[in-house]
Design a protein around this motif. Sequence first.
Motif, mmCIF file in Angstrom:
data_model
loop_
_atom_site.group_PDB
_atom_site.id
_atom_site.type_symbol
_atom_site.label_atom_id
_atom_site.label_comp_id
_atom_site.label_asym_id
_atom_site.label_seq_id
_atom_site.Cartn_x
_atom_site.Cartn_y
_atom_site.Cartn_z
ATOM 1 N N THR A 51 38.426 126.546 12.030
ATOM 2 C CA THR A 51 37.075 126.357 12.549
ATOM 3 C C THR A 51 36.945 125.214 13.532
ATOM 4 O O THR A 51 35.963 125.127 14.269
ATOM 5 N N GLY A 52 37.911 124.292 13.541
ATOM 6 C CA GLY A 52 37.818 123.099 14.376
ATOM 7 C C GLY A 52 36.975 121.997 13.776
ATOM 8 O O GLY A 52 36.835 120.933 14.353
ATOM 9 N N ALA B 283 26.776 124.918 16.291
ATOM 10 C CA ALA B 283 26.842 125.983 17.290
ATOM 11 C C ALA B 283 25.489 126.625 17.568
ATOM 12 O O ALA B 283 25.334 127.347 18.561
ATOM 13 N N VAL C 42 31.150 128.879 23.120
ATOM 14 C CA VAL C 42 32.411 128.328 23.606
ATOM 15 C C VAL C 42 33.519 128.672 22.612
ATOM 16 O O VAL C 42 33.253 128.997 21.455
ATOM 17 N N LYS C 43 34.751 128.576 23.090
ATOM 18 C CA LYS C 43 35.899 128.688 22.202
ATOM 19 C C LYS C 43 36.201 127.295 21.670
ATOM 20 O O LYS C 43 36.616 126.409 22.414
ATOM 21 N N VAL C 44 35.982 127.107 20.371
ATOM 22 C CA VAL C 44 36.090 125.773 19.785
ATOM 23 C C VAL C 44 37.547 125.431 19.489
ATOM 24 O O VAL C 44 38.233 126.160 18.764
ATOM 25 N N ASP D 56 38.275 121.861 18.647
ATOM 26 C CA ASP D 56 37.826 121.085 17.497
ATOM 27 C C ASP D 56 36.480 120.457 17.839
ATOM 28 O O ASP D 56 36.038 120.498 18.990
ATOM 29 N N THR D 57 35.818 119.916 16.833
ATOM 30 C CA THR D 57 34.481 119.344 17.029
ATOM 31 C C THR D 57 34.505 117.818 17.099
ATOM 32 O O THR D 57 33.448 117.194 17.145
ATOM 33 N N ALA E 190 32.205 115.878 19.660
ATOM 34 C CA ALA E 190 31.198 116.734 20.293
ATOM 35 C C ALA E 190 29.813 116.117 20.202
ATOM 36 O O ALA E 190 29.029 116.148 21.154
ATOM 37 N N ALA F 247 28.925 121.321 23.949
ATOM 38 C CA ALA F 247 29.737 122.537 23.958
ATOM 39 C C ALA F 247 31.004 122.347 24.779
ATOM 40 O O ALA F 247 32.097 122.798 24.377
ATOM 41 N N CYS G 237 33.725 120.625 22.847
ATOM 42 C CA CYS G 237 34.388 121.429 21.810
ATOM 43 C C CYS G 237 35.568 122.232 22.350
ATOM 44 O O CYS G 237 36.406 122.699 21.576
ATOM 45 N N GLU G 238 35.644 122.375 23.652
ATOM 46 C CA GLU G 238 36.731 123.159 24.254
ATOM 47 C C GLU G 238 38.013 122.357 24.395
ATOM 48 O O GLU G 238 39.031 122.877 24.855
#
Length: 309
Positions: free
Chosen positions: A91-92, A215, A234-236, A238-239, A242, A286, A289-290
């Motif tokens: 999940t990140g 999200a 977005v494609k996560v 990791d967080t 963020a 966001a 997170c990428e």
Amino acid sequence: MTAIVIGEALVDLVWRTGAASVSPVPGGSPANVAVGLHRLERTVRLTACWGDDPPGALVREYLHATGVPIDRAESASGRTTLALAYVDEATGAATYDFLASWDPLRLALPPDVTLLHTGSLAIVVEPGAERVRQACHDVRSRPGGAVAVDLNVRPGVQPDRAAYRGAVERIVSTADVVKASDEDLAWLYPDRLPGDAARDLLAMGPHLVVTTYGAKGARGLVAGADVMVAAPPVKVVDTIGAGDAFQAALLAALLQPSEDGTHRVRLPEDHDDLERLLHQAVTAGALACEHAGAHSPTRAQLDAALGIA
């Protein structure tokens, strides 16, 4: 001078699920926000403290490389804070444990500060938290001065919920802008829905309270408006960081150019103001997170994502 950020600079020991070792990454929420504001082309200084130890050397090297002007406060203990960040590869999402130290002997405020930002460990860990509260009070008492606080709740540094809540409410009473995640509010006020808890915080004196919902986006409250803005998909990776990228973009939007070439704080008054503010902030969060680790977008990257020529 326009903005000052006060708070911890630390080393995250990032441990990803399935990994056989950890990776040391310099950061800390206030430090990340200062770097984010700098990358968004706002004048900012960081006041932090760290030790003369190996983690401190990593923090020092990293901060000086960012180009952010730094005031290193003398530390009573000479220790650098360490955070163990467990990252779920699926999940990140990250969870944290801390070996915390926040004990600046003195926090100096330049006379021309327009905005002071703080949050995270710095508003909870004593003895530094009391010095931070005094600095917030001093800045807010100045004509045109404003204070922003990101709660960024970390129960690992203060598991006593009532004590943590007391520290939060004391700092909220000194603030113009307060940001918290829905998870922050759920932990602090387990008997309240996050939206109701945010309204309770607004009643304590801030002009603006922002709640992030991961999200799903973010919600902003002022006396005359209640706005929810969705986050872009977005494609996560990791967080980590963020929320700090979100906060930096939020503050950058509040800091508006003035005739003398500096910036003044313009707080949102209505639905449209609040919507523009939140749209910029959720877009920056966001983008962060990428990327792996704490990563704030540059002004050009954020403008491109917002469709600004």
